[in-house]
Design an enzyme around this catalytic site. Structure first.
Site, PDB file in Angstrom:
ATOM      1  CD1 TRP A 140      -2.717   1.503   0.623  1.00 48.69           C
ATOM      2  CD2 TRP A 140      -2.067   1.735   2.615  1.00 48.69           C
ATOM      3  NE1 TRP A 140      -3.620   2.496   1.406  1.00 48.69           N
ATOM      4  CE2 TRP A 140      -3.189   2.590   2.342  1.00 48.69           C
ATOM      5  CE3 TRP A 140      -1.504   1.806   3.900  1.00 48.69           C
ATOM      6  CZ2 TRP A 140      -3.542   3.312   3.601  1.00 48.69           C
ATOM      7  CZ3 TRP A 140      -2.114   2.600   4.950  1.00 48.69           C
ATOM      8  CH2 TRP A 140      -3.164   3.330   4.729  1.00 48.69           C
ATOM      9  CG  ASP A 222      -2.101  -2.154   7.800  1.00 51.87           C
ATOM     10  OD1 ASP A 222      -3.035  -2.159   8.225  1.00 51.87           O
ATOM     11  OD2 ASP A 222      -1.666  -1.659   6.667  1.00 51.87           O
ATOM     12  CE  LYS A 260     -10.339  -0.814   2.803  1.00 51.07           C
ATOM     13  NZ  LYS A 260      -9.728   0.485   2.968  1.00 51.07           N
TER      14      LYS A 260
HETATM   15  C1  LMR Z   1      -7.109   1.621  -0.592  1.00 52.73           C
HETATM   16  O1  LMR Z   1      -6.013   1.156  -0.631  1.00 52.73           O
HETATM   17  O2  LMR Z   1      -7.729   1.797  -1.525  1.00 52.73           O
HETATM   18  C2  LMR Z   1      -7.687   1.994   0.637  1.00 52.73           C
HETATM   19  O3  LMR Z   1      -7.286   1.382   1.703  1.00 52.73           O
HETATM   20  C3  LMR Z   1      -8.107   3.222   0.917  1.00 52.73           C
HETATM   21  C4  LMR Z   1      -6.827   3.957   1.523  1.00 52.73           C
HETATM   22  O4  LMR Z   1      -6.727   4.616   2.285  1.00 52.73           O
HETATM   23  O5  LMR Z   1      -5.877   3.797   0.540  1.00 52.73           O
END
Ligand code: LMR
Length: 416
Positions: A140, A222, A260
């Site tokens: 992420w 996480d 979520k």
């Molecule tokens: C995503 O990865 O789209 C979600 O977890 C929202 C975010 O906060 O990035």
């Protein structure tokens, strides 16, 4: 670039890709536009889905007048909520003998999962000074930002094997084995890895836990999708619980999000749990006390409405059972849409292999589309996904899946 007239030493930073894409989608007037960008659950009509259980809890809270109490909480947050959040994460069931394990965990309320990641990173940067944090490649994107802001040097471990579109377990293990140093942090996604949708199996988690223990690394979990990914809160917490229960000498921590699994995206509900390596309430209290110091200096305390909703649901047997049903609805719809997209691509005989779409887990599919193909999907078809090829499967519906598959088929054939 022309000189900016300000006393600040600033230059533009790139906008956050996920939210920039969301903004562009919102203002796109095209009738067939499809949002596969930000990870939010949508119904088959492409609408947000306030969880029925959350709506029931809200009604009860309004009647009890609890939803509109706007008093301050403690700096660590809503204390009963924190116990409930911890029990959900670590699997405590109110049985005798759990107190010792609970005494190992210091918990504070955070501004959702992002806030928990941020607070944890800041706390470790101040009090553990890790030489390096290891992030999966890819991860992420916000993990990079969070650890950069905490001032901790970042390195990545291999995670994704592009040729086979599978989890690169060997690459991850050999890189951490040979390069990670004692005291380094290893960031792990508890389930439904974002962005690849590929998780270690249980045997692999056991090996990762052994490696962290042997090399004295610090696991930082996480957990953003507990119950949302598989439909089972136990299954999605398996790795966290395994590490905690089977490696009691290893300290670790968990950033927990309720965005979520309760559909409470804008309410910012989360918790940070630090697990010490001995059942000492003295140490735990010092940890919480130091976390509170950071919280007080930044936001004083987490917000209360969202956590009141979670508390209401998880303290009622009936509402908890309803919530488990909601989790089933969300996880099953996502699995069904994976199958639908896969079947359409197979039917169209789109070049390439597409099994990975049904094999991956959770909110996202790492499609394997190139940045050029992603841009073409947006320009020609008004279909929005991240340039890494990450697609939020929830944005697919029975109404748009054929359109999306046909668009993918076109860009695969014509945009190389
Ligand atoms: C995503 O990865 O789209 C979600 O977890 C929202 C975010 O906060 O990035």
């Amino acid at each position: 670039m022309s000189k900016i007239d300000t006393r600040l030493n600033v230059s533009p930073v790139p906008p956050d890709e996920i939210f920039a894409l969301n903004g562009a989608y919102a203002v796109d007037p095209h009738p067939q536009k499809v949002s596969l960008g930000v990870g939010v659950y949508r119904t088959d009509d492409g609408k947000p889905w306030p969880l029925p259980t959350v709506q029931k809890a809200e009604k009860e809270l309004v009647v009890d007048d609890d939803l509109f109490r706007h008093e301050y909480t403690a700096i660590e947050g809503d204390v009963p909520f924190l116990g409930i959040a911890r029990d959900l994460m670590f699997g405590f069931e109110g049985k005798q003998g759990e107190n010792e394990a609970k005494a190992r965990i210091g918990s504070v309320q955070t501004v959702a999962g992002t806030g928990a990641n941020h607070l944890g990173a800041l706390f470790l940067a101040h009090h553990m000074k890790p030489p390096t944090v290891w992030l999966s490649n890819p991860s992420w994107a916000n993990h990079q930002t969070i650890w950069e802001l905490a001032g901790v040097p970042r390195k990545t471990y291999p995670y994704y094997h592009a040729a086979t579109r599978s989890f690169d377990f060997e690459g991850m293990m050999s890189s951490l084995e040979s390069e990670a140093q004692e005291g380094d942090v290893v960031l792990l996604h508890a389930c439904a890895h974002n962005p690849t949708g590929l998780d270690p199996n249980k045997e692999q988690w056991v090996a990762i836990a052994d490696l962290c223990e042997r090399k004295k690394l610090f696991p930082f979990f996480d957990s953003a999708y507990q119950g949302f990914a598989s439909g089972s809160v136990e299954e999605d917490a398996w790795a966290v619980r395994y590490f905690f229960n089977n490696k009691p000498d290893m300290e670790m921590c968990v950033a927990q999000s309720f965005s979520k699994n309760f559909g409470l995206y804008g309410q910012r509900v989360g918790a940070f749990h630090y697990c010490t390596n001995r059942a000492s309430t003295t140490i735990r209290d010092i940890v919480v006390n130091n976390l509170c110091h950071l919280i007080r200096g930044e936001f004083s305390m987490g917000p209360r409405v969202g956590c009141s909703i979670v508390k209401k649901v998880l303290t009622s047997e009936e509402l908890t059972a309803d919530w488990h049903q909601d989790l089933q609805v969300m996880s099953s719809r996502i699995k069904a849409m994976r199958k639908a997209l896969y079947s359409e691509l197979v039917r169209l005989q789109t070049p390439g292999t597409w099994e990975h779409i049904i094999q991956q887990n959770g909110m996202f599919s790492y499609t394997g589309l190139s940045p050029k193909q992603v841009y073409a999907l947006k320009d020609k078809y008004h279909i929005y996904l991240l340039k890494s090829g990450r697609a939020s499967i929830s944005g697919l519906s029975q109404k748009n899946v054929a359109y999306v598959a046909q668009a993918i088929d076109d860009v695969i054939r014509n945009e190389n």
